[in-house]
Scaffold this active site. Structure first.
Site, short mmCIF file in Angstrom:
data_model
loop_
_atom_site.label_atom_id
_atom_site.label_comp_id
_atom_site.label_asym_id
_atom_site.label_seq_id
_atom_site.Cartn_x
_atom_site.Cartn_y
_atom_site.Cartn_z
N ASP A 43 7.83 17.03 12.63
CA ASP A 43 6.82 18.10 12.67
C ASP A 43 5.50 17.54 13.21
OD1 ASP A 43 6.01 20.90 11.78
OD2 ASP A 43 4.43 19.63 10.96
N LYS A 77 2.56 22.44 17.56
CA LYS A 77 1.77 23.64 17.25
C LYS A 77 0.60 23.78 18.21
CE LYS A 77 2.81 22.46 12.45
NZ LYS A 77 2.57 21.02 12.33
N1 LIG Z 1 1.01 24.08 9.55
C1 LIG Z 1 -0.01 23.59 8.90
O1 LIG Z 1 -1.13 24.14 8.90
C2 LIG Z 1 0.16 22.32 8.13
C3 LIG Z 1 -0.80 21.94 7.17
C4 LIG Z 1 -0.57 20.77 6.45
C5 LIG Z 1 0.55 20.00 6.70
N2 LIG Z 1 1.46 20.36 7.68
C6 LIG Z 1 2.65 19.55 7.98
O2 LIG Z 1 3.34 19.28 6.75
C7 LIG Z 1 3.48 17.88 6.58
C8 LIG Z 1 3.51 17.52 5.11
O3 LIG Z 1 2.36 17.95 4.44
P1 LIG Z 1 1.23 16.94 3.92
O4 LIG Z 1 1.19 15.76 4.80
O5 LIG Z 1 0.01 17.75 3.71
O6 LIG Z 1 1.69 16.56 2.45
P2 LIG Z 1 3.00 16.09 1.65
O7 LIG Z 1 4.10 15.80 2.58
O8 LIG Z 1 3.19 17.07 0.57
O9 LIG Z 1 2.47 14.76 0.98
C9 LIG Z 1 2.15 13.63 1.73
C10 LIG Z 1 1.56 12.60 0.78
O10 LIG Z 1 2.53 12.20 -0.19
C11 LIG Z 1 2.78 10.79 -0.09
N3 LIG Z 1 4.22 10.61 -0.30
C12 LIG Z 1 5.23 10.81 0.58
N4 LIG Z 1 6.43 10.58 0.02
C13 LIG Z 1 6.18 10.24 -1.27
C14 LIG Z 1 7.01 9.87 -2.35
N5 LIG Z 1 8.33 9.85 -2.23
N6 LIG Z 1 6.41 9.56 -3.54
C15 LIG Z 1 5.08 9.60 -3.66
N7 LIG Z 1 4.23 9.95 -2.67
C16 LIG Z 1 4.78 10.26 -1.47
C17 LIG Z 1 2.30 10.40 1.29
O11 LIG Z 1 1.83 9.08 1.32
P3 LIG Z 1 2.42 7.92 2.31
O12 LIG Z 1 2.42 8.45 3.70
O13 LIG Z 1 1.45 6.81 2.09
O14 LIG Z 1 3.80 7.61 1.79
C18 LIG Z 1 1.13 11.36 1.50
O15 LIG Z 1 -0.03 10.89 0.83
C19 LIG Z 1 2.28 17.32 7.34
O16 LIG Z 1 2.37 15.95 7.58
C20 LIG Z 1 2.30 18.19 8.58
O17 LIG Z 1 3.31 17.75 9.48
C21 LIG Z 1 1.27 21.53 8.37
#
Ligand SMILES: NC(=O)c1ccc[n+]([C@@H]2O[C@H](COP(=O)([O-])OP(=O)(O)OC[C@H]3O[C@@H](n4cnc5c(N)ncnc54)[C@H](OP(=O)(O)O)[C@@H]3O)[C@@H](O)[C@H]2O)c1
Length: 303
Positions: A43, A77
């Site tokens: 993504d 996106k």
């Molecule tokens: N469409 C939109 O507007 C939008 C908005 C936000 C996000 N997104 C997409 O969604 C993806 C995911 O959302 P997000 O990055 O906000 O949050 P998330 O995936 O819910 O959480 C990511 C966080 O959790 C940590 N993490 C990952 N695996 C873990 C595990 N097994 N145990 C503990 N901690 C863990 C990561 O740290 P480390 O990397 O240090 O492991 C990072 O700090 C984004 O990267 C992006 O591609 C889209």
């Protein structure tokens, strides 16, 4: 890998890798590890500022025989500053060039907010443009018909905005990508999208690292379930989404966590576990566009 069929017929792997906030130098290795572990779905987004690095990792993985292009599912996106009709196709071309790809698997309108060209996060009302979503969508449809992207969709659209778009669209969005985790379960949105054959991708499925008020992964009920099923809290919340047919895109740059998150596919939750998680909904957003997209007070339309 479990997959979900989109309304275009394309299959999207139910677990993908998020790339937001992956810093320069971190994303390359994360993608290379992820592919070796079996991730196929990535993504991306122009606004994340790291599509060149993602593209290099994908290109090297293909060149070195770790994966074939046709096995990958790559999403990107359209940023808010390219909603004007003449800006949509060039924005996709930039993304394709950065990702070193000939086509995308899924291209999304990132937010239902149009901004002045060249703006990242809007600073004042001058940065906001009045471009109806259907104008941008008509350009997305052209890109789909040209084969530049195998599916098109939206992100951060409320039910009301989806309804308005569907009424005017020739092609129904394949996906609405929205924030979702146990504190923001989006049941009404999921029901609406099921009825309209639109798949849901949950972003921030782990709660995006939490904030000063809340943490999904530190929640006592999630931790108790994790202990009982011999899994981690991250695996529990990902498995819960997968069991209800929601696509998830957890982000990590750590090899162990990439493995852990993918293995959520093997976690079984019983009806009691699911009921307990269902009880955690409080409509709580970690990423609220109203906080940083100037003038977007009606973003969620009270969904
Ligand atoms: N469409 C939109 O507007 C939008 C908005 C936000 C996000 N997104 C997409 O969604 C993806 C995911 O959302 P997000 O990055 O906000 O949050 P998330 O995936 O819910 O959480 C990511 C966080 O959790 C940590 N993490 C990952 N695996 C873990 C595990 N097994 N145990 C503990 N901690 C863990 C990561 O740290 P480390 O990397 O240090 O492991 C990072 O700090 C984004 O990267 C992006 O591609 C889209």
């Amino acid at each position: 890998m479990k997959q979900v069929q989109l309304n275009t017929g394309s299959m999207i792997p139910i677990i993908g890798l998020g790339t937001w906030k992956s810093m320069p130098g971190e994303l390359y290795s994360a993608i290379r590890w992820a592919i070796k572990l079996g991730y196929k779905h990535f993504d991306c987004a122009a606004i994340y500022g790291n599509e060149k690095e993602a593209g290099q990792a994908l290109a090297d993985a293909i060149k070195e025989g770790d994966v074939k292009r046709e096995e990958l599912f790559v999403t990107s996106k359209l940023w808010n500053d390219a909603h004007a009709a003449q800006d949509v196709a060039p924005a996709l071309e930039n993304t394709l060039r950065d990702l070193q790809l000939d086509y995308l698997d899924l291209y999304l309108i990132h937010w239902p907010v149009a901004q002045r060209k060249g703006t990242g996060i809007p600073e004042n009302s001058d940065d906001i443009l009045n471009i109806p979503e259907e104008v941008t969508w008509a350009e997305m449809e052209k890109l789909y018909l040209l084969g530049k992207t195998k599916s098109i969709g939206v992100s951060n659209f409320s039910i009301k905005k989806l309804q308005q778009l569907i009424q005017k669209a020739d092609i129904i969005p394949a996906v609405n990508q929205i924030e979702s985790h146990p504190f923001l379960q989006q049941k009404k949105m999921i029901d609406f999208c099921k009825q309209n054959n639109i798949a849901i991708t949950a972003y921030s499925p782990l709660g995006s690292g939490g904030d000063s008020n809340r943490s999904v992964l530190d929640n006592q009920i999630i931790k108790e379930i994790a202990w009982r099923v011999k899994a981690t809290p991250a695996q529990v919340v990902l498995a819960w989404q997968v069991l209800r047919g929601v696509i998830v895109i957890p982000k990590s740059i750590h090899e162990e966590r990439l493995r852990e998150n993918l293995s959520a596919l093997n976690i079984e939750l019983d009806a009691t576990d699911i009921e307990k998680i269902n009880g955690l909904d409080e409509n709580y957003r970690f990423i609220d566009g109203k906080d940083f997209l100037y003038g977007s007070e009606d973003l969620w339309d009270e969904d």
